[in-house]
Scaffold this motif. Structure first.
Motif, PDB file in Angstrom:
ATOM      1  N   GLU A  97       0.812  -1.221   0.000  1.00  0.00           N
ATOM      2  CA  GLU A  97       0.000   0.000   0.000  1.00  0.00           C
ATOM      3  C   GLU A  97       0.849   1.277   0.000  1.00  0.00           C
ATOM      4  O   GLU A  97       0.475   2.283  -0.592  1.00  0.00           O
ATOM      5  N   ASP A  98       1.997   1.237   0.689  1.00  0.00           N
ATOM      6  CA  ASP A  98       2.846   2.436   0.786  1.00  0.00           C
ATOM      7  C   ASP A  98       3.884   2.487  -0.331  1.00  0.00           C
ATOM      8  O   ASP A  98       4.755   3.351  -0.326  1.00  0.00           O
ATOM      9  N   GLY A  99       3.821   1.541  -1.269  1.00  0.00           N
ATOM     10  CA  GLY A  99       4.749   1.525  -2.391  1.00  0.00           C
ATOM     11  C   GLY A  99       5.995   0.692  -2.157  1.00  0.00           C
ATOM     12  O   GLY A  99       6.707   0.384  -3.110  1.00  0.00           O
TER      13      GLY A  99
ATOM     14  N   VAL B  51       1.573   6.134  -7.767  1.00  0.00           N
ATOM     15  CA  VAL B  51       1.274   4.709  -7.954  1.00  0.00           C
ATOM     16  C   VAL B  51       0.080   4.331  -7.087  1.00  0.00           C
ATOM     17  O   VAL B  51      -0.150   4.900  -6.028  1.00  0.00           O
ATOM     18  N   VAL B  64      -0.291   6.660  -3.753  1.00  0.00           N
ATOM     19  CA  VAL B  64       0.882   7.251  -3.087  1.00  0.00           C
ATOM     20  C   VAL B  64       1.595   8.109  -4.121  1.00  0.00           C
ATOM     21  O   VAL B  64       1.851   7.646  -5.244  1.00  0.00           O
ATOM     22  N   PHE B  66       4.935  10.215  -5.233  1.00  0.00           N
ATOM     23  CA  PHE B  66       6.374  10.346  -4.985  1.00  0.00           C
ATOM     24  C   PHE B  66       6.894  11.514  -5.818  1.00  0.00           C
ATOM     25  O   PHE B  66       6.833  11.472  -7.047  1.00  0.00           O
ATOM     26  N   HIS B  69      12.990  11.717  -8.328  1.00  0.00           N
ATOM     27  CA  HIS B  69      13.488  11.190  -9.599  1.00  0.00           C
ATOM     28  C   HIS B  69      13.727   9.693  -9.442  1.00  0.00           C
ATOM     29  O   HIS B  69      14.271   9.249  -8.425  1.00  0.00           O
TER      30      HIS B  69
ATOM     31  N   PHE C  53      22.245   5.077 -11.530  1.00  0.00           N
ATOM     32  CA  PHE C  53      21.075   5.949 -11.409  1.00  0.00           C
ATOM     33  C   PHE C  53      21.443   7.235 -12.139  1.00  0.00           C
ATOM     34  O   PHE C  53      22.506   7.802 -11.902  1.00  0.00           O
ATOM     35  N   TYR C  54      20.582   7.687 -13.017  1.00  0.00           N
ATOM     36  CA  TYR C  54      20.874   8.892 -13.786  1.00  0.00           C
ATOM     37  C   TYR C  54      20.387  10.113 -13.019  1.00  0.00           C
ATOM     38  O   TYR C  54      19.195  10.243 -12.738  1.00  0.00           O
ATOM     39  N   GLN C  56      19.095  13.411 -12.985  1.00  0.00           N
ATOM     40  CA  GLN C  56      18.394  14.179 -14.021  1.00  0.00           C
ATOM     41  C   GLN C  56      18.737  15.670 -13.974  1.00  0.00           C
ATOM     42  O   GLN C  56      18.510  16.384 -14.954  1.00  0.00           O
TER      43      GLN C  56
END
Lengths: 140, 140, 140
Positions: A97-99, B51, B64, B66, B69, C53-54, C56
């Motif tokens: 649920e929280d990702g 998401v 949720v 976010f 990045h 990890f790019y 950005q």
């Protein structure tokens, strides 16, 4: 890398059945359709899951049980023969649920809902014991 | 498991457009090309994401947001009809600079970059309300 | 979204070689078979991994090294030309014994075991520098 060029055969879209095991019903479908080699990808949700992790030193699988509801984001796997049964080798990511997410080699999971694309190949893939990893791999 | 054998149709490689919604531009592409059934997989990066998680007891989606990045590692989904619109059902894993990850059913995300493979089927898939899960699923 | 309809060409199932780099051996395979455009998906296990990890904002890749054993759950990527070399753009999720997971753009990882499906296209994809993202993307 060992590899084999294969001819594409049948393609399927599927809806996994609520309340049944995610992996088990893919294997039952493969038996029903006589699929001896395929890859699949899918997505959905499950109401619990047991995932495995292969201990590369002890060459044994350990398992973790999660008694939780998850989105399946995603499942990627393949169908081939392991001994005298068709086996759906299935790796999954499962989110809460929280990702937050857990992941692993899927043993069992009770399907809440699921959607699958299956690409069959005109080939028969059979797993054989591999001395180096102690896993059952394709002798391509 | 319910399933349908399908004939493969068109295949596409795509580059998602910077600054636009990841899911929205897949749906716009499906409209443009008249795609009524497809699966896709892809990878890329996004600059934020919302998401969803389906509450299997309350049969409602929670979300949720976010504001971060992320690498998209990966996206797996499908295209079919939901009511009178094409819908790109998209599950994603999103990773951070330190490697930690979140995941879920993608609602919106601003694309930084993205690459997609789309496999169309010569079929029309339409979602219908399913009493058991309260989700819109394919009546295969 | 920019896209190109492509004709499907060869398909492969592969078994990655124990002890070699996951990404490197996909690129060596692509060279061997002369693959100029493909997508792939796979699963397996690795004994360590460096994921990128790019950033950005800074438009630079940062890396995180994990000296751990992982299940690969899953790998999704593509093969195309980057300068004068074939490049396997590979995003992965990696899971631990307790089910926790990390993810990212795969630089290197030592394969423990691995299984891959590769879908080649009758096309040549070449990456070119993109001013907006400072990434090498397909000029579709």
């Amino acid at each position: 890398m060992r590899y084999r060029e294969v001819d594409g055969a049948r393609e399927y879209v599927a809806r996994l059945e609520h309340g049944r095991c995610w992996r088990g019903q893919i294997e039952a479908f493969a038996d029903e359709e006589g699929i001896d080699a395929a890859f699949f990808m899918g997505l959905g949700a499950v109401s619990d899951a047991t995932v495995l992790f292969y201990d590369q030193d002890d060459t044994e699988y350990g398992s973790v049980e999660f008694d939780e509801h998850f989105e399946m984001t995603p499942a990627v796997g393949n169908i081939s023969w392991l001994g005298d049964e068709r086996f759906a080798h299935t790796h999954v990511v499962l989110s809460r649920e929280d990702g937050t997410a857990v992941a692993g080699h899927l043993d069992t999971a009770t399907t809440f809902a699921g959607e699958l694309y299956v690409r069959e190949f005109d080939a028969t893939l059979e797993r054989e014991f591999d001395e180096v990893t102690a896993l059952d791999l394709w002798p391509l």
